[in-house]
Write a protein that holds these residues in place. Structure first.
Motif, PDB file in Angstrom:
ATOM      1  N   TYR A  38       0.711  -1.152   0.094  1.00 34.75           N
ATOM      2  CA  TYR A  38      -0.079  -0.296  -0.312  1.00 34.75           C
ATOM      3  C   TYR A  38       1.145   1.278   0.374  1.00 34.75           C
ATOM      4  O   TYR A  38       2.117   1.402   0.915  1.00 34.75           O
ATOM      5  CB  TYR A  38      -1.156   0.009   1.273  1.00 34.75           C
ATOM      6  N   TYR A  39       0.520   1.919  -0.816  1.00 32.96           N
ATOM      7  CA  TYR A  39       1.690   3.483  -1.428  1.00 32.96           C
ATOM      8  C   TYR A  39       0.447   5.065  -0.312  1.00 32.96           C
ATOM      9  O   TYR A  39      -0.537   4.683  -0.738  1.00 32.96           O
ATOM     10  CB  TYR A  39       1.815   4.092  -2.394  1.00 32.96           C
ATOM     11  N   LEU A  84      13.609   1.264  -1.807  1.00 36.30           N
ATOM     12  CA  LEU A  84      13.639  -0.428  -1.364  1.00 36.30           C
ATOM     13  C   LEU A  84      14.417  -1.267  -0.754  1.00 36.30           C
ATOM     14  O   LEU A  84      15.043  -2.406  -0.639  1.00 36.30           O
ATOM     15  CB  LEU A  84      11.182  -0.339  -0.918  1.00 36.30           C
ATOM     16  N   VAL A  85      14.075  -1.582  -2.584  1.00 37.57           N
ATOM     17  CA  VAL A  85      14.176  -3.296  -2.957  1.00 37.57           C
ATOM     18  C   VAL A  85      16.270  -3.045  -2.755  1.00 37.57           C
ATOM     19  O   VAL A  85      16.760  -4.048  -2.891  1.00 37.57           O
ATOM     20  CB  VAL A  85      14.076  -3.421  -4.434  1.00 37.57           C
ATOM     21  N   SER A  86      16.600  -2.252  -3.858  1.00 32.38           N
ATOM     22  CA  SER A  86      17.600  -2.007  -3.077  1.00 32.38           C
ATOM     23  C   SER A  86      18.279  -1.494  -1.938  1.00 32.38           C
ATOM     24  O   SER A  86      19.205  -2.499  -1.567  1.00 32.38           O
ATOM     25  CB  SER A  86      18.586  -0.011  -3.357  1.00 32.38           C
ATOM     26  N   MET A  87      17.941  -1.321  -0.813  1.00 36.94           N
ATOM     27  CA  MET A  87      18.309  -1.675   1.074  1.00 36.94           C
ATOM     28  C   MET A  87      18.248  -3.057   1.079  1.00 36.94           C
ATOM     29  O   MET A  87      18.316  -3.478   1.560  1.00 36.94           O
ATOM     30  CB  MET A  87      17.435  -0.501   1.837  1.00 36.94           C
ATOM     31  N   GLU A  88      16.676  -3.866   0.721  1.00 41.03           N
ATOM     32  CA  GLU A  88      16.273  -4.816   1.161  1.00 41.03           C
ATOM     33  C   GLU A  88      17.312  -5.455   0.702  1.00 41.03           C
ATOM     34  O   GLU A  88      17.727  -7.181   0.856  1.00 41.03           O
ATOM     35  CB  GLU A  88      15.283  -5.227   1.055  1.00 41.03           C
ATOM     36  N   SER A  89      18.248  -5.900  -0.988  1.00 42.86           N
ATOM     37  CA  SER A  89      19.164  -6.547  -1.349  1.00 42.86           C
ATOM     38  C   SER A  89      20.009  -6.433  -0.578  1.00 42.86           C
ATOM     39  O   SER A  89      20.833  -7.895  -1.026  1.00 42.86           O
ATOM     40  CB  SER A  89      19.100  -5.931  -2.563  1.00 42.86           C
ATOM     41  N   TYR A  90      20.147  -5.407   0.628  1.00 44.07           N
ATOM     42  CA  TYR A  90      21.810  -6.090   1.278  1.00 44.07           C
ATOM     43  C   TYR A  90      21.687  -7.018   2.842  1.00 44.07           C
ATOM     44  O   TYR A  90      22.117  -6.703   2.858  1.00 44.07           O
ATOM     45  CB  TYR A  90      22.690  -4.323   1.360  1.00 44.07           C
ATOM     46  N   LYS A 128      -1.164 -11.098   9.471  1.00 46.86           N
ATOM     47  CA  LYS A 128       0.247 -10.958   8.585  1.00 46.86           C
ATOM     48  C   LYS A 128       1.284 -10.203   9.279  1.00 46.86           C
ATOM     49  O   LYS A 128       1.035  -9.474  10.519  1.00 46.86           O
ATOM     50  CB  LYS A 128      -0.459 -10.289   7.380  1.00 46.86           C
ATOM     51  N   THR A 129       1.803 -10.072   8.647  1.00 43.08           N
ATOM     52  CA  THR A 129       3.387  -8.809   9.179  1.00 43.08           C
ATOM     53  C   THR A 129       3.522  -8.066   8.555  1.00 43.08           C
ATOM     54  O   THR A 129       3.900  -8.270   7.646  1.00 43.08           O
ATOM     55  CB  THR A 129       5.057 -10.340   9.102  1.00 43.08           C
ATOM     56  N   VAL A 130       3.694  -7.331   9.483  1.00 45.26           N
ATOM     57  CA  VAL A 130       3.603  -5.619   8.225  1.00 45.26           C
ATOM     58  C   VAL A 130       5.249  -5.031   8.729  1.00 45.26           C
ATOM     59  O   VAL A 130       5.685  -5.254   9.840  1.00 45.26           O
ATOM     60  CB  VAL A 130       2.461  -5.152   8.946  1.00 45.26           C
ATOM     61  N   PHE A 131       5.441  -4.504   7.281  1.00 45.57           N
ATOM     62  CA  PHE A 131       6.614  -3.677   7.952  1.00 45.57           C
ATOM     63  C   PHE A 131       5.815  -2.028   6.887  1.00 45.57           C
ATOM     64  O   PHE A 131       5.051  -2.591   5.828  1.00 45.57           O
ATOM     65  CB  PHE A 131       8.131  -4.199   6.862  1.00 45.57           C
ATOM     66  N   PHE A 132       6.958  -1.572   7.220  1.00 45.82           N
ATOM     67  CA  PHE A 132       6.743   0.094   6.477  1.00 45.82           C
ATOM     68  C   PHE A 132       7.800   0.666   6.225  1.00 45.82           C
ATOM     69  O   PHE A 132       8.999   0.738   6.418  1.00 45.82           O
ATOM     70  CB  PHE A 132       6.249   1.142   7.830  1.00 45.82           C
ATOM     71  N   PHE A 133       8.095   1.281   5.377  1.00 50.66           N
ATOM     72  CA  PHE A 133       8.769   1.996   4.132  1.00 50.66           C
ATOM     73  C   PHE A 133       8.692   3.889   4.496  1.00 50.66           C
ATOM     74  O   PHE A 133       7.446   3.593   3.937  1.00 50.66           O
ATOM     75  CB  PHE A 133       9.306   1.766   3.489  1.00 50.66           C
ATOM     76  N   MET A 172       4.390   3.746   2.479  1.00 49.60           N
ATOM     77  CA  MET A 172       4.680   2.450   2.344  1.00 49.60           C
ATOM     78  C   MET A 172       4.246   1.535   3.055  1.00 49.60           C
ATOM     79  O   MET A 172       5.020   1.609   3.883  1.00 49.60           O
ATOM     80  CB  MET A 172       5.786   2.376   0.826  1.00 49.60           C
ATOM     81  N   MET A 173       3.383   0.749   3.280  1.00 50.98           N
ATOM     82  CA  MET A 173       3.439  -0.141   3.860  1.00 50.98           C
ATOM     83  C   MET A 173       3.688  -1.906   2.621  1.00 50.98           C
ATOM     84  O   MET A 173       2.675  -1.506   2.165  1.00 50.98           O
ATOM     85  CB  MET A 173       2.040  -0.344   4.537  1.00 50.98           C
ATOM     86  N   ILE A 174       4.150  -2.885   3.411  1.00 49.53           N
ATOM     87  CA  ILE A 174       4.198  -3.956   3.295  1.00 49.53           C
ATOM     88  C   ILE A 174       3.365  -5.155   4.416  1.00 49.53           C
ATOM     89  O   ILE A 174       4.463  -5.381   5.171  1.00 49.53           O
ATOM     90  CB  ILE A 174       5.439  -4.509   2.584  1.00 49.53           C
TER      91      ILE A 174
END
Length: 640
Positions: free
Chosen positions: A356-357, A373-379, A446-451, A458-460
């Motif tokens: 959700y954006y 987000l993807v760049s950060m998580e790829s580390y 569900k497990t929720v994460f925020f960005f 943004m929420m995942i």
């Protein structure tokens, strides 16, 4: 395979497949020579010469049978200081009896048919063994060790932990390890029975004995070759062949007792024929010989073991390893299947379900946020980070400097703007729309994460995904009236949702490893047979307590060590397949027992009414043994 013929090796060393190593003549050649002599004897008119030729036929074709009947009975009886006859003794006595009453031709026919069926039995028996020992041939022989930029070929056995090996296209991977360079697809059928190659890239686990298919990879060895999964499998297969089921043990024990009873009944039978049926001495003696031959429990002796081995090799080909015949046979009695949740019913890998954006963002801004987000998580190596990277497709990844935040969060700074990903405690400002949705997602377990930067943009939401095969397996057990129970350490709301999706009967949540164990014990007190399946260290206590412990192949070593059945592919439908094999094994064993006893009774009745002779009796008797073995080999075929 065949160096062990039970534990009866004290009397002869170095045998072939059926303890025939002490006879220099191959049984098949012996049979052919004996058969030719038997045919030749018909053209001879002189009785003495004819009987001599028939005696030679008996000795040459039946030397191994005579040895087992007379010499082994003698050796065992001396060794155990009590009379321990074996089945072959009855056949040998039948032949000796026929010779006494001058029926040399029938004695020769008896031994010829018996020796022939013996060879066929060995062949059928080795067929069920062979399937299992085929696994063992796949042992890795060599490895390409990478040292200071060059490679040398060494013996796979001598690899050490943390060695780096190069695996070329078509090479066998020498031991379990992790890919540190390159990517390829690997055929893992020797481990999982799965023929589709699996893609492997940096960080993925690979297993010894599997075959690299395209591309070179470098692998860091994480297990001593002798501790590799493949070696575990071959050890299991070898020990499994020694563990025979209770029924087979019972039949083994019962065999000498049965033979002794027949020998004690023989004189009684002789007297009955002589005085009740009023036959002369010769005929009474002849009928008694037929009684001894017809009652021999050859078919009964093979009702169980070939069937069990065939069932086990059928399952080994499908990636299900059973540590012994007794577990396969007990599988048919299971009343309750207890399942761990994570990694057993679910994949244990979270999957992104909702994104959700903030409503005010433009498409361009959304895309830019996603890319950051993807760049950060790829580390990060966290499973959730991997799931997020897998979910979004982005064109390129930025090089960033990442900080770890408390509670599995990450942060970075781009153009002096801080970006944060993590749970809500890391954010000071959260728009109302996010709060409402967050509650909804949490209610759905569900497990929720925020960005955000640092305001939430943004929420995942993620959840553990259900394995496709779990539903099928659970509905299979339901059809069979077997109760399914989920035992999990997770919260009730999460477990309930998973339970409803797969249709499980009962859910026990928030359990410690000790609680799981206590529950299994409680079911057993209600005299239920319990099967437990799990994949982690926390399941190992319960796996040991259960009547049958089943571990998932990706599980830990300890779970594999304490369990009785191992599913090399994490697939519960393999468990329902094993249950089908077990039910079929039970049917086949009972068919075999009833059939072999029926044949003995039939021969007894025909004998009382003088409707059979020695040749016919041996033919039917040995035929029934082969029918029993062929029936057992049906278990090598895949069950639909």
């Amino acid at each position: 395979m065949g160096h062990h013929h039970d534990n009866q090796n004290h009397d002869h060393q170095g045998h072939g497949n059926h303890s025939h190593g002490h006879h220099k003549l191959n049984p098949i050649y012996g049979l052919i020579i004996g058969f030719i002599l038997y045919i030749v004897s018909f053209w001879i008119k002189d009785t003495l010469v004819q009987n001599t030729i028939l005696t030679l036929a008996i000795l040459i074709s039946g030397h191994h049978v005579i040895y087992e009947g007379l010499v082994e009975t003698l050796l065992h009886s001396i060794h155990h200081k009590r009379f321990i006859p074996n089945i072959h003794l009855l056949m040998v006595l039948g032949a000796i009896g026929a010779i006494i009453i001058n029926a040399f031709d029938e004695a020769a026919l008896l031994i010829l048919i018996f020796a022939f069926s013996h060879i066929l039995e060995d062949y059928a028996d080795s067929k069920s063994h062979k399937e299992l020992s085929n696994l063992i041939k796949l042992k890795p022989k060599m490895a390409r060790l990478v040292k200071e930029g060059s490679t040398e070929i060494i013996d796979a056995e001598s690899l050490k932990l943390d060695d780096i090996v190069l695996v070329l296209d078509g090479d066998q991977i020498p031991s379990d390890g992790v890919v540190v360079f390159g990517h390829s697809s690997v055929n893992e059928s020797s481990i999982t029975g799965e023929s589709m190659p699996k893609d492997k890239s940096i960080g993925d686990t690979v297993y010894g004995s599997t075959i690299n298919h395209n591309g070179q990879i470098q692998v860091r060895i994480t297990k001593d070759p002798k501790d590799s999964i493949y070696n575990k499998i071959t050890e299991l297969v070898t020990s499994a062949q020694k563990d025979i089921s209770k029924k087979a043990k019972l039949i083994k024990k019962f065999e000498p007792i049965y033979v002794t009873i027949i020998l004690l009944l023989a004189p009684v039978f002789f007297l009955v024929m002589r005085f009740l049926f009023d036959l002369n001495l010769m005929d009474s003696f002849y009928r008694t010989m037929i009684f001894i031959i017809g009652s021999s429990p050859c078919a009964l002796a093979v009702t169980d073991i070939p069937a069990t081995l065939s069932g086990m090799s059928n399952l080994a080909k499908k990636g299900v390893l059973i540590k012994g015949g007794s577990y396969l046979s007990n599988l048919a009695d299971v009343d309750i299947v207890a399942l761990d949740k994570t990694g057993t019913i679910t994949t244990g890998q979270p999957v992104v379900t909702d994104v959700y954006y903030d409503a005010s963002l433009t498409l361009k801004e959304k895309n830019e946020l996603t890319q950051i987000l993807v760049s950060m998580e790829s580390y990060s190596t966290h499973p959730i980070a991997k799931s997020i990277v897998a979910h979004f497709k982005v064109d390129s990844i930025r090089s960033l400097t990442i900080q770890n935040e408390v509670g599995s969060g990450l942060s970075t700074i781009i153009d002096e703007t801080p970006y944060i990903i993590g749970n809500e405690s890391l954010f000071s400002i959260m728009p109302e729309a996010f709060k409402v949705l967050k509650e909804q997602y949490l209610n759905e377990s569900k497990t929720v994460f925020f960005f955000g930067n640092p305001i939430v943009k943004m929420m995942i939401a993620l959840e553990d995904s259900i394995k496709e095969d779990s539903k099928d397996a659970i509905s299979y057990f339901k059809q069979k009236n077997i109760k399914t129970v989920m035992l999990t350490g997770d919260t009730y709301s999460v477990s309930k949702k998973v339970g409803e999706m797969v249709g499980i009967d009962e859910i026990k949540s928030q359990l410690s490893p000790i609680d799981k164990n206590d529950l299994i014990k409680a079911y057993q007190k209600e005299s239920k047979t319990v099967l437990m399946t799990g994949d982690g260290i926390n399941d190992s206590v319960a796996l040991m307590s259960a009547d049958i412990g089943v571990s998932m192949g990706r599980g830990t070593d300890i779970a594999m060590d304490v369990s009785d059945i191992i599913l090399l592919k994490d697939d519960l439908s393999k468990l329902s397949y094993a249950h089908k094999v077990s039910l079929k094994l039970r049917r086949i064993v009972w068919q075999n027992i009833l059939f072999s006893m029926g044949v003995v009774l039939l021969l007894l009745v025909l004998n009382l009414f003088e409707l059979n002779n020695i040749g016919f009796t041996v033919f039917i008797h040995e035929g029934s043994t082969l029918v029993v073995i062929l029936n057992a080999l049906r278990l090598l075929k895949t069950i639909k």
